[in-house]
Structures are given as structure tokens and as C-alpha cells.
Design an enzyme around this catalytic site. Structure first.
Site, mmCIF file in Angstrom:
data_model
loop_
_atom_site.group_PDB
_atom_site.id
_atom_site.type_symbol
_atom_site.label_atom_id
_atom_site.label_comp_id
_atom_site.label_asym_id
_atom_site.label_seq_id
_atom_site.Cartn_x
_atom_site.Cartn_y
_atom_site.Cartn_z
ATOM 1 N N LYS A 111 2.777 -13.269 -63.484
ATOM 2 C CA LYS A 111 2.662 -14.337 -62.501
ATOM 3 C C LYS A 111 1.466 -15.506 -63.348
ATOM 4 O O LYS A 111 1.588 -16.519 -63.027
ATOM 5 C CB LYS A 111 2.079 -13.923 -61.162
ATOM 6 N N LYS A 193 15.194 -9.010 -62.018
ATOM 7 C CA LYS A 193 15.279 -8.117 -60.874
ATOM 8 C C LYS A 193 15.501 -9.213 -59.614
ATOM 9 O O LYS A 193 15.217 -10.427 -59.945
ATOM 10 C CB LYS A 193 13.580 -7.738 -60.916
ATOM 11 N N LYS A 196 12.831 -13.582 -54.794
ATOM 12 C CA LYS A 196 12.969 -14.779 -54.175
ATOM 13 C C LYS A 196 12.372 -15.915 -55.027
ATOM 14 O O LYS A 196 13.018 -16.920 -55.126
ATOM 15 C CB LYS A 196 11.850 -14.714 -52.914
HETATM 16 P P1 TYM Z 1 6.850 -7.352 -52.270
HETATM 17 O O1 TYM Z 1 6.558 -8.139 -51.050
HETATM 18 O O2 TYM Z 1 7.416 -8.143 -53.511
HETATM 19 O O3 TYM Z 1 8.397 -6.431 -52.096
HETATM 20 C C1 TYM Z 1 8.270 -5.420 -50.855
HETATM 21 C C2 TYM Z 1 9.051 -4.231 -51.264
HETATM 22 O O4 TYM Z 1 10.506 -4.665 -51.947
HETATM 23 C C3 TYM Z 1 10.570 -3.905 -53.155
HETATM 24 N N1 TYM Z 1 11.515 -4.822 -53.954
HETATM 25 C C4 TYM Z 1 12.390 -4.374 -54.524
HETATM 26 N N2 TYM Z 1 13.159 -3.234 -54.612
HETATM 27 C C5 TYM Z 1 14.517 -3.158 -55.498
HETATM 28 N N3 TYM Z 1 14.859 -4.065 -56.050
HETATM 29 C C6 TYM Z 1 14.274 -5.343 -56.122
HETATM 30 N N4 TYM Z 1 14.742 -6.308 -56.711
HETATM 31 C C7 TYM Z 1 13.185 -5.381 -55.289
HETATM 32 N N5 TYM Z 1 12.363 -6.599 -55.105
HETATM 33 C C8 TYM Z 1 11.212 -5.917 -54.357
HETATM 34 C C9 TYM Z 1 9.085 -3.954 -53.650
HETATM 35 O O5 TYM Z 1 9.206 -2.854 -54.564
HETATM 36 C C10 TYM Z 1 8.441 -3.508 -52.506
HETATM 37 O O6 TYM Z 1 8.595 -2.311 -52.160
HETATM 38 N N6 TYM Z 1 2.500 -5.853 -54.021
HETATM 39 C C11 TYM Z 1 3.586 -5.413 -52.943
HETATM 40 C C12 TYM Z 1 3.083 -5.502 -51.407
HETATM 41 C C13 TYM Z 1 2.173 -4.526 -51.229
HETATM 42 C C14 TYM Z 1 2.191 -3.157 -51.019
HETATM 43 C C15 TYM Z 1 0.791 -2.761 -50.448
HETATM 44 C C16 TYM Z 1 3.296 -2.251 -51.174
HETATM 45 C C17 TYM Z 1 1.003 -5.000 -51.019
HETATM 46 N N7 TYM Z 1 0.151 -3.986 -50.503
HETATM 47 C C18 TYM Z 1 0.554 -1.361 -50.284
HETATM 48 C C19 TYM Z 1 3.204 -1.074 -51.013
HETATM 49 C C20 TYM Z 1 1.672 -0.326 -50.640
HETATM 50 C C21 TYM Z 1 4.628 -6.691 -53.165
HETATM 51 O O7 TYM Z 1 4.438 -7.591 -53.545
HETATM 52 O O8 TYM Z 1 5.776 -6.214 -52.585
#
Ligand code: TYM
Length: 331
Positions: A111, A193, A196
């Protein structure tokens, strides 16, 4: 019951990668765990965003989770910024979080490369994530593969804090990741991957015509140049998606027709588009209904924040006490 915590950023609509990799598992875990699901808006502001739509996106993310089957009777659903204890614990944990590990975080590196000026919040992002999880002393965290590095950092932070402040009684548990068989869904470009920010997604609330519009040009086995070339399903992302949306019989049919060139890629995509639409239609319909009652949704997250905060306060009080802070006199 063991405690689960997970989060999602309100940085856009949910896509099938989020759903297959995480949210579907969140729904399934509700029967067996004490679940906490959080819309992490404080994380979303560490990257350039539009402040005029953040609130609406946050609310819509709640609606999407409810539409997927997250049940506020069984799980705590809330918005991160409604429970300020997250940021207070984050600060306390920055005192034990190792700088070198933070510098190695691949999401930070990715990022920050896209920005001219890198905000410190983006660097501290994984410590806020550690605080999210540790504030509830969660033992299990259902996520996709891309979050494993952040989770390893959370474990390291917990270990270091325990070593310094908890003696023989490790107060902050080291959480385990819960992965699904869809831990990394590849986007429609067939390379990165699904994400969005890369515009290679299928949204969970996309209507059938949009799903088809996105699948039609999606990348398949590059060796299938003409309709008559036989393909190798194992190298095709469309085949991978079939495995997540189609029945075992259909998956077998698809593989056979790909290898023999009985079907062209478009035939295969047509079947996939139908299966995805069939799966997502009930979610889209529930989402549309929920959209008509924003006040009800606000009530759900208001209650969720109250319940989450009770636990958060308890943990924070104990953390501060063990760190030696002078308690504030009540009354
Ligand atoms: P975020 O918002 O990017 O994504 C939410 C969840 O979706 C999963 N994910 C995927 N899994 C499989 N294939 C993909 N292409 C894919 N894209 C997204 C992510 O692994 C995630 O589980 N940092 C985290 C948010 C967060 C969080 C936390 C998660 C903040 N605090 C505490 C767990 C525990 C994030 O940006 O997820």
C-alpha cells in the site's frame, strides 16, 4: 464457549473473495463460538478514502453481513470506532510491538508503494488489528490467507506483552487463524488476489447481468487460444470458482468438457454465472430489504457496541493495571 473475533474494512462492497475466504466461515462459526464481528472503519481511514461516503459504506457493510446470515442474536456485530477502547489498547501495544516486524508487513509495503506520502497510521495498522483481537482475548480469528502475517504479528505482540507484564499467567491469549478451503480467491484477471482496489471482483450484491458481464471477459487457461484447443482446468481460475459454487457433478462435467474441448470457455462461464447468481440472489434480496430499514440496522450495531464495550473495558482495565497505571478514582 471459545471466543472468535474478525473484522472487515468498509472500504467497498463485499465481494465473493471476502465471502468465500472469511464471511461464510463467520456465519458457520456462530453455532460453536462466542463470535464478535467488527466493521473496522478506523482501519479504512489509513488509506485515501472519501469521507462523504464512509458512514454509508459502514452501514452497508453491516447490512451485507446480516444479509449473509450473521445473526445479531448469536453474534456481536459492531463498528470499531464506536468502541474507543480499541485505540487505547492499540497505543499501549505499540510499546511492545517490534518496529522491525512492522517494517516487514507486506500489506504495508504494497500500500505504501502506491502513495506519495505514507501516513503513520498505515504503518501502525497491524497494531490496531492486534488490539482488535486482544481486546476481546479472542482465541480464534477466521480470515483469508492475506491476513496471516498480521495475525502472526498479533501473536508476537501478545507474547511480548505477556512476557513483560503477565508473569506466569499469560493474560492475552495468542490467537489462532481459522482458514477455509477458499483462503485465497484469485480475481477475474486470473492473476492477483481478488480485491476491490484492483477492480477484479464480483460483488456479493451484483445482479445476474453484472455477474455475467464481469465473467464473460475473465481470464481462463491461456493455452486455450481457439475454441477447439483442449484446456487444463487445474490452471484455470474459472474452474477454481466452479469448485466453490457448483456441485461435484458439475465440477466433473466442466473438467471433462474443458479437457476434451467439448465446451468453449464461454460455455463454462455461462454455467458458472448461473451457479453464482443462484447462490447470491437470496443474499442480494435480503440486502435490498435491509436497505429499507437503516434505523433498525443502527439499533443492531448500537446494541453490539454496548455489548462489545463491556468486555473491552474489562480487558483494558486489567491491561492497564498490569502495566502499572494509577487507576482513576470512581465517583
Ligand atoms: P479485508 O477487509 O481486506 O477483508 C475481509 C476478509 O476477507 C478476506 N479476503 C479474502 N479471502 C480470500 N480471498 C480473497 N481474495 C480475499 N480478499 C479478502 C480477508 O482475509 C479478511 O479475512 N486487516 C483486515 C481487517 C481487520 C481484521 C482485524 C481481521 C482489522 N482488524 C482483526 C481480523 C481480525 C482486512 O483488511 O480485511
Amino acid at each position: 464457549m471459545r471466543r472468535v473475533f474478525s473484522g472487515v474494512q468498509p472500504s467497498g462492497e463485499l465481494h465473493i473473495g471476502n465471502w468465500l475466504g472469511a464471511v461464510q466461515n463467520w456465519v458457520a462459526l456462530q453455532d460453536r463460538y462466542d463470535c464478535h464481528y467488527c466493521i473496522v472503519d478506523l482501519h479504512a481511514v489509513t488509506f485515501p478514502y472519501d469521507s462523504t461516503i464512509l458512514a454509508e459504506r459502514t452501514r452497508e457493510m453491516v447490512m451485507s453481513l446480516l444479509a449473509c446470515g450473521i445473526d445479531p442474536q448469536r453474534s456481536i456485530v459492531f463498528v470499531q470506532s464506536h468502541v474507543p477502547e480499541h485505540t487505547e489498547l492499540q497505543w499501549l501495544l505499540t510499546t511492545v510491538a517490534p518496529l522491525g516486524e512492522l517494517e516487514r508487513m507486506t500489506q504495508f509495503k504494497d500500500k505504501s508503494q502506491r502513495l506519495e506520502s505514507v501516513p503513520a497510521g498505515l504503518f501502525a495498522y497491524p497494531v490496531l488489528q492486534a488490539a482488535d483481537i486482544l481486546l476481546y482475548r479472542a482465541e480464534a480469528v477466521p480470515v483469508g490467507e492475506d491476513q496471516l502475517q498480521h495475525l502472526e504479528l498479533t501473536r508476537e505482540v501478545a507474547r511480548r506483552w505477556n512476557a513483560q507484564f503477565a508473569g506466569d499467567d499469560p493474560f492475552l491469549p495468542e490467537p489462532q487463524a481459522l482458514l477455509t478451503t477458499a483462503k485465497r480467491i484469485v480475481g477475474l484477471d486470473g492473476q492477483a488476489k481478488m480485491s476491490k482496489s484492483l477492480g477484479n471482483t464480483i460483488g456479493l450484491t451484483d445482479p445476474p447481468e453484472d455477474i455475467w458481464g464481469k465473467l464473460r471477459p475473465a481470464v481462463t487457461d491461456p493455452a486455450r487460444v481457439t475454441r477447439k484447443d483442449p484446456g487444463t482446468p487445474e490452471v484455470c481460475n474459472i474452474f477454481d470458482l466452479h469448485k466453490h459454487f457448483s456441485s461435484p457433478d458439475t465440477v466433473e462435467l466442466v473438467a471433462g468438457n474443458c479437457r476434451s474441448a467439448g465446451w468453449g470457455c464461454l460455455d463454462c462461464k455461462r454455467v458458472l454465472a448461473d451457479r453464482i447468481s443462484e447462490t447470491l440472489t437470496p443474499i442480494r434480496e435480503r440486502f435490498t430489504t435491509l436497505r429499507e430499514s437503516p434505523a433498525e440496522v443502527d439499533e443492531i450495531i448500537g446494541e453490539g457496541a454496548d455489548r462489545a464495550q463491556r468486555l473491552a473495558r474489562e480487558t483494558l482495565k486489567e491491561v492497564k493495571s498490569r502495566m502499572g497505571f494509577l487507576p482513576r478514582k470512581e465517583g
